[in-house]
Design a protein around this motif. Sequence first.
Motif, PDB file in Angstrom:
ATOM      1  N   CYS A  19       0.927  -1.278  -0.127  1.00  0.00           N
ATOM      2  CA  CYS A  19       0.512   0.185   0.089  1.00  0.00           C
ATOM      3  C   CYS A  19       0.996   1.136  -0.112  1.00  0.00           C
ATOM      4  O   CYS A  19       0.554   2.393  -0.674  1.00  0.00           O
ATOM      5  CB  CYS A  19      -0.897  -0.282   1.155  1.00  0.00           C
ATOM      6  SG  CYS A  19      -2.175  -0.868   1.068  1.00  0.00           S
ATOM      7  N   THR A  28      -8.458   0.080   0.173  1.00  0.00           N
ATOM      8  CA  THR A  28      -8.624   0.242  -1.945  1.00  0.00           C
ATOM      9  C   THR A  28      -8.050  -1.271  -2.332  1.00  0.00           C
ATOM     10  O   THR A  28      -8.559  -1.203  -2.725  1.00  0.00           O
ATOM     11  CB  THR A  28      -7.427   2.008  -2.322  1.00  0.00           C
ATOM     12  OG1 THR A  28      -8.324   2.380  -2.227  1.00  0.00           O
ATOM     13  CG2 THR A  28      -7.602   1.585  -3.551  1.00  0.00           C
ATOM     14  N   PHE A  29      -7.000  -1.371  -0.897  1.00  0.00           N
ATOM     15  CA  PHE A  29      -5.660  -2.898  -1.757  1.00  0.00           C
ATOM     16  C   PHE A  29      -6.856  -3.955  -1.685  1.00  0.00           C
ATOM     17  O   PHE A  29      -7.567  -4.791  -1.463  1.00  0.00           O
ATOM     18  CB  PHE A  29      -4.908  -2.877  -0.773  1.00  0.00           C
ATOM     19  CG  PHE A  29      -4.398  -4.635  -0.961  1.00  0.00           C
ATOM     20  CD1 PHE A  29      -3.238  -4.663  -2.141  1.00  0.00           C
ATOM     21  CD2 PHE A  29      -4.744  -4.957  -0.302  1.00  0.00           C
ATOM     22  CE1 PHE A  29      -2.831  -5.423  -2.131  1.00  0.00           C
ATOM     23  CE2 PHE A  29      -4.602  -6.672  -0.510  1.00  0.00           C
ATOM     24  CZ  PHE A  29      -3.721  -6.606  -1.470  1.00  0.00           C
ATOM     25  N   TYR A  30      -7.753  -3.688  -0.916  1.00  0.00           N
ATOM     26  CA  TYR A  30      -9.151  -4.923  -0.315  1.00  0.00           C
ATOM     27  C   TYR A  30      -9.950  -5.103  -1.505  1.00  0.00           C
ATOM     28  O   TYR A  30     -10.225  -6.394  -1.374  1.00  0.00           O
ATOM     29  CB  TYR A  30      -9.336  -5.203   1.447  1.00  0.00           C
ATOM     30  CG  TYR A  30      -8.114  -4.921   1.936  1.00  0.00           C
ATOM     31  CD1 TYR A  30      -8.254  -7.138   1.793  1.00  0.00           C
ATOM     32  CD2 TYR A  30      -7.742  -4.759   3.323  1.00  0.00           C
ATOM     33  CE1 TYR A  30      -6.661  -7.707   3.358  1.00  0.00           C
ATOM     34  CE2 TYR A  30      -6.671  -5.461   4.151  1.00  0.00           C
ATOM     35  CZ  TYR A  30      -6.208  -6.114   3.851  1.00  0.00           C
ATOM     36  OH  TYR A  30      -5.902  -7.315   4.629  1.00  0.00           O
ATOM     37  N   GLU A  31     -10.332  -3.861  -1.626  1.00  0.00           N
ATOM     38  CA  GLU A  31     -11.731  -3.463  -2.656  1.00  0.00           C
ATOM     39  C   GLU A  31     -11.023  -4.112  -3.978  1.00  0.00           C
ATOM     40  O   GLU A  31     -11.379  -5.228  -4.369  1.00  0.00           O
ATOM     41  CB  GLU A  31     -12.058  -1.824  -2.896  1.00  0.00           C
ATOM     42  CG  GLU A  31     -12.890  -1.240  -2.006  1.00  0.00           C
ATOM     43  CD  GLU A  31     -12.963  -0.510  -1.444  1.00  0.00           C
ATOM     44  OE1 GLU A  31     -11.801   0.234  -2.477  1.00  0.00           O
ATOM     45  OE2 GLU A  31     -13.721  -0.150  -1.103  1.00  0.00           O
ATOM     46  N   TRP A  32      -9.779  -3.824  -4.032  1.00  0.00           N
ATOM     47  CA  TRP A  32      -8.973  -4.171  -5.693  1.00  0.00           C
ATOM     48  C   TRP A  32      -9.196  -5.935  -5.348  1.00  0.00           C
ATOM     49  O   TRP A  32      -9.112  -6.562  -6.427  1.00  0.00           O
ATOM     50  CB  TRP A  32      -7.706  -4.324  -5.816  1.00  0.00           C
ATOM     51  CG  TRP A  32      -7.431  -2.544  -6.082  1.00  0.00           C
ATOM     52  CD1 TRP A  32      -8.526  -1.651  -6.621  1.00  0.00           C
ATOM     53  CD2 TRP A  32      -5.820  -1.660  -6.185  1.00  0.00           C
ATOM     54  NE1 TRP A  32      -8.140  -0.030  -6.685  1.00  0.00           N
ATOM     55  CE2 TRP A  32      -6.522  -0.359  -6.433  1.00  0.00           C
ATOM     56  CE3 TRP A  32      -5.068  -2.391  -6.209  1.00  0.00           C
ATOM     57  CZ2 TRP A  32      -5.925   0.618  -6.711  1.00  0.00           C
ATOM     58  CZ3 TRP A  32      -4.164  -1.104  -6.638  1.00  0.00           C
ATOM     59  CH2 TRP A  32      -4.394   0.416  -7.386  1.00  0.00           C
ATOM     60  N   ARG A  33      -8.443  -6.363  -4.011  1.00  0.00           N
ATOM     61  CA  ARG A  33      -8.707  -7.796  -3.861  1.00  0.00           C
ATOM     62  C   ARG A  33      -9.764  -8.251  -4.690  1.00  0.00           C
ATOM     63  O   ARG A  33      -9.812  -9.427  -4.974  1.00  0.00           O
ATOM     64  CB  ARG A  33      -8.102  -7.953  -2.529  1.00  0.00           C
ATOM     65  CG  ARG A  33      -7.646  -9.671  -1.743  1.00  0.00           C
ATOM     66  CD  ARG A  33      -7.178  -9.870  -0.821  1.00  0.00           C
ATOM     67  NE  ARG A  33      -6.975 -10.719   0.129  1.00  0.00           N
ATOM     68  CZ  ARG A  33      -6.543 -11.935  -0.292  1.00  0.00           C
ATOM     69  NH1 ARG A  33      -5.967 -12.407  -1.885  1.00  0.00           N
ATOM     70  NH2 ARG A  33      -6.775 -13.492  -0.191  1.00  0.00           N
ATOM     71  N   LYS A  35     -12.011  -7.838  -6.185  1.00  0.00           N
ATOM     72  CA  LYS A  35     -12.826  -7.234  -7.180  1.00  0.00           C
ATOM     73  C   LYS A  35     -11.417  -9.029  -8.113  1.00  0.00           C
ATOM     74  O   LYS A  35     -11.715  -8.462  -9.274  1.00  0.00           O
ATOM     75  CB  LYS A  35     -12.798  -5.797  -8.262  1.00  0.00           C
ATOM     76  CG  LYS A  35     -13.700  -5.398  -7.285  1.00  0.00           C
ATOM     77  CD  LYS A  35     -13.484  -3.773  -7.502  1.00  0.00           C
ATOM     78  CE  LYS A  35     -14.439  -3.198  -7.105  1.00  0.00           C
ATOM     79  NZ  LYS A  35     -14.320  -1.739  -7.375  1.00  0.00           N
ATOM     80  N   ARG A  37      -8.493  -7.875  -8.784  1.00  0.00           N
ATOM     81  CA  ARG A  37      -7.096  -7.144  -9.598  1.00  0.00           C
ATOM     82  C   ARG A  37      -6.304  -6.492  -8.550  1.00  0.00           C
ATOM     83  O   ARG A  37      -5.233  -5.625  -8.736  1.00  0.00           O
ATOM     84  CB  ARG A  37      -8.336  -5.339  -9.738  1.00  0.00           C
ATOM     85  CG  ARG A  37      -9.234  -5.043 -10.354  1.00  0.00           C
ATOM     86  CD  ARG A  37      -9.819  -4.200 -11.098  1.00  0.00           C
ATOM     87  NE  ARG A  37     -11.308  -4.373 -11.360  1.00  0.00           N
ATOM     88  CZ  ARG A  37     -12.415  -3.063 -11.742  1.00  0.00           C
ATOM     89  NH1 ARG A  37     -11.883  -2.119 -10.767  1.00  0.00           N
ATOM     90  NH2 ARG A  37     -12.684  -3.534 -12.258  1.00  0.00           N
ATOM     91  N   ALA A  38      -5.888  -7.141  -7.892  1.00  0.00           N
ATOM     92  CA  ALA A  38      -4.922  -6.862  -6.561  1.00  0.00           C
ATOM     93  C   ALA A  38      -3.977  -7.886  -7.164  1.00  0.00           C
ATOM     94  O   ALA A  38      -4.675  -9.327  -7.638  1.00  0.00           O
ATOM     95  CB  ALA A  38      -5.104  -6.590  -4.913  1.00  0.00           C
ATOM     96  N   TRP A  59       3.357  -8.303 -11.447  1.00  0.00           N
ATOM     97  CA  TRP A  59       1.776  -7.775 -11.316  1.00  0.00           C
ATOM     98  C   TRP A  59       1.869  -6.166 -11.976  1.00  0.00           C
ATOM     99  O   TRP A  59       1.394  -5.481 -12.225  1.00  0.00           O
ATOM    100  CB  TRP A  59       1.058  -8.091  -9.609  1.00  0.00           C
ATOM    101  CG  TRP A  59      -0.163  -7.001 -10.184  1.00  0.00           C
ATOM    102  CD1 TRP A  59      -1.132  -7.517 -10.460  1.00  0.00           C
ATOM    103  CD2 TRP A  59      -0.276  -5.666  -9.190  1.00  0.00           C
ATOM    104  NE1 TRP A  59      -1.984  -6.425  -9.747  1.00  0.00           N
ATOM    105  CE2 TRP A  59      -2.095  -5.624  -9.391  1.00  0.00           C
ATOM    106  CE3 TRP A  59       0.167  -4.911  -8.647  1.00  0.00           C
ATOM    107  CZ2 TRP A  59      -2.118  -3.930  -9.000  1.00  0.00           C
ATOM    108  CZ3 TRP A  59      -0.246  -3.122  -8.061  1.00  0.00           C
ATOM    109  CH2 TRP A  59      -1.509  -3.671  -8.660  1.00  0.00           C
ATOM    110  N   ARG A  63       0.469  -3.695 -15.058  1.00  0.00           N
ATOM    111  CA  ARG A  63       0.082  -2.785 -15.160  1.00  0.00           C
ATOM    112  C   ARG A  63       0.566  -1.851 -15.973  1.00  0.00           C
ATOM    113  O   ARG A  63       0.334  -1.116 -16.502  1.00  0.00           O
ATOM    114  CB  ARG A  63       0.146  -2.186 -14.030  1.00  0.00           C
ATOM    115  CG  ARG A  63      -0.468  -3.207 -12.414  1.00  0.00           C
ATOM    116  CD  ARG A  63      -2.388  -3.310 -12.945  1.00  0.00           C
ATOM    117  NE  ARG A  63      -3.075  -4.537 -12.947  1.00  0.00           N
ATOM    118  CZ  ARG A  63      -2.687  -5.459 -12.973  1.00  0.00           C
ATOM    119  NH1 ARG A  63      -1.627  -6.356 -13.520  1.00  0.00           N
ATOM    120  NH2 ARG A  63      -3.667  -6.776 -13.156  1.00  0.00           N
TER     121      ARG A  63
END
Length: 67
Positions: A19, A28-33, A35, A37-38, A59, A63
């Motif tokens: 992070c 944000t990291f956990y939201e990406w995870r 979805k 996307r992490a 990764w 990107r």
Amino acid sequence: MNVGTAGRPGDKLTIAEVCADLDISRRTFYEWRAKGRAPRCIRLPNGGLRIRRSEYQRWRAAREEVA
């Protein structure tokens, strides 16, 4: 990011380190995870998460190619 050697403690990153490097919040990291996307994570026996440095670098490179 420091380049660690496989098998040493430095070859895995904490969520806080990732992070900080990305300048994002844990949320944000956990939201990406959630979805998908992490970067892929390793779940430790104590429930914590770590990310292999090589996986994180892969990764990030993926990107950069998209951008």
